[in-house]
Motif scaffolding. Structure first.
Motif, mmCIF file in Angstrom:
data_model
loop_
_atom_site.group_PDB
_atom_site.id
_atom_site.type_symbol
_atom_site.label_atom_id
_atom_site.label_comp_id
_atom_site.label_asym_id
_atom_site.label_seq_id
_atom_site.Cartn_x
_atom_site.Cartn_y
_atom_site.Cartn_z
ATOM 1 N N UNK A 60 0.818 -1.227 0.000
ATOM 2 C CA UNK A 60 0.000 0.000 0.000
ATOM 3 C C UNK A 60 0.852 1.278 0.000
ATOM 4 N N UNK A 61 1.956 1.266 0.713
ATOM 5 C CA UNK A 61 2.835 2.443 0.760
ATOM 6 C C UNK A 61 3.462 2.679 -0.608
ATOM 7 N N UNK A 62 3.952 1.623 -1.209
ATOM 8 C CA UNK A 62 4.569 1.742 -2.534
ATOM 9 C C UNK A 62 3.519 2.161 -3.563
ATOM 10 N N UNK A 63 2.321 1.618 -3.444
ATOM 11 C CA UNK A 63 1.246 1.979 -4.368
ATOM 12 C C UNK A 63 0.904 3.456 -4.283
ATOM 13 N N UNK A 64 0.811 3.974 -3.072
ATOM 14 C CA UNK A 64 0.550 5.406 -2.903
ATOM 15 C C UNK A 64 1.642 6.233 -3.556
ATOM 16 N N UNK A 65 2.887 5.830 -3.345
ATOM 17 C CA UNK A 65 4.012 6.570 -3.923
ATOM 18 C C UNK A 65 3.987 6.499 -5.448
ATOM 19 N N UNK A 66 3.677 5.333 -5.986
ATOM 20 C CA UNK A 66 3.609 5.188 -7.444
ATOM 21 C C UNK A 66 2.508 6.060 -8.026
ATOM 22 N N UNK A 67 1.322 5.995 -7.445
ATOM 23 C CA UNK A 67 0.209 6.799 -7.954
ATOM 24 C C UNK A 67 0.503 8.295 -7.845
ATOM 25 N N UNK A 85 -6.405 7.695 -13.646
ATOM 26 C CA UNK A 85 -6.196 7.445 -12.213
ATOM 27 C C UNK A 85 -6.938 6.184 -11.779
ATOM 28 N N UNK A 86 -8.179 6.047 -12.208
ATOM 29 C CA UNK A 86 -8.979 4.879 -11.852
ATOM 30 C C UNK A 86 -8.337 3.600 -12.385
ATOM 31 N N UNK A 87 -7.850 3.648 -13.626
ATOM 32 C CA UNK A 87 -7.224 2.459 -14.222
ATOM 33 C C UNK A 87 -5.956 2.064 -13.464
ATOM 34 N N UNK A 88 -5.113 3.028 -13.134
ATOM 35 C CA UNK A 88 -3.890 2.737 -12.378
ATOM 36 C C UNK A 88 -4.231 2.233 -10.980
ATOM 37 N N UNK A 89 -5.218 2.835 -10.355
ATOM 38 C CA UNK A 89 -5.610 2.402 -9.009
ATOM 39 C C UNK A 89 -6.112 0.965 -9.039
ATOM 40 N N UNK A 90 -6.934 0.638 -10.014
ATOM 41 C CA UNK A 90 -7.440 -0.734 -10.134
ATOM 42 C C UNK A 90 -6.309 -1.701 -10.449
ATOM 43 N N UNK A 91 -5.371 -1.275 -11.281
ATOM 44 C CA UNK A 91 -4.240 -2.133 -11.643
ATOM 45 C C UNK A 91 -3.387 -2.428 -10.422
ATOM 46 N N UNK A 92 -3.122 -1.418 -9.626
ATOM 47 C CA UNK A 92 -2.261 -1.605 -8.455
ATOM 48 C C UNK A 92 -2.931 -2.458 -7.387
ATOM 49 N N UNK A 93 -4.223 -2.206 -7.172
ATOM 50 C CA UNK A 93 -4.905 -2.900 -6.094
ATOM 51 C C UNK A 93 -5.543 -4.166 -6.612
#
Length: 93
Positions: A60-67, A85-93
């Protein structure tokens, strides 16, 4: 690990790692059209990070930093939209 770095912002090791991360993200995005080729690459990447001691709670920390990084880099170009943003968020999570 960069936990022993005295100044992360000036760390050449962290800068090199950041470049590697961004190249890998680019390769992953480019590989989306050939998922069967991409899967072994991602498995290998996951295995390497497991050896480094990366834990699930780090993601989650790395995901926040990436986004955040993508938003900072893509907003000025006008390509960081709600859909992106939605696509990247869905991809990460």
């Amino acid at each position: 690990s960069f936990k022993d770095a005295k100044d992360l912002e000036k760390s050449p090791e962290l800068a090199a790692h950041a470049g590697t991360v961004m190249r890998t993200v680019g390769q992953a995005v480019a590989g989306l059209s050939d998922v069967q080729t991409l899967i072994p690459v991602l498995h290998s990447l996951g295995g390497a990070h497991a050896k480094y001691g990366v834990q699930p709670e780090h993601f989650p920390i790395v995901g926040e930093a990436l986004l955040w990084t993508l938003e900072q880099g893509l907003t000025p170009a006008g390509v960081w939209t709600a859909e992106v943003k939605d696509a990247w968020t869905k991809t990460w999570t």
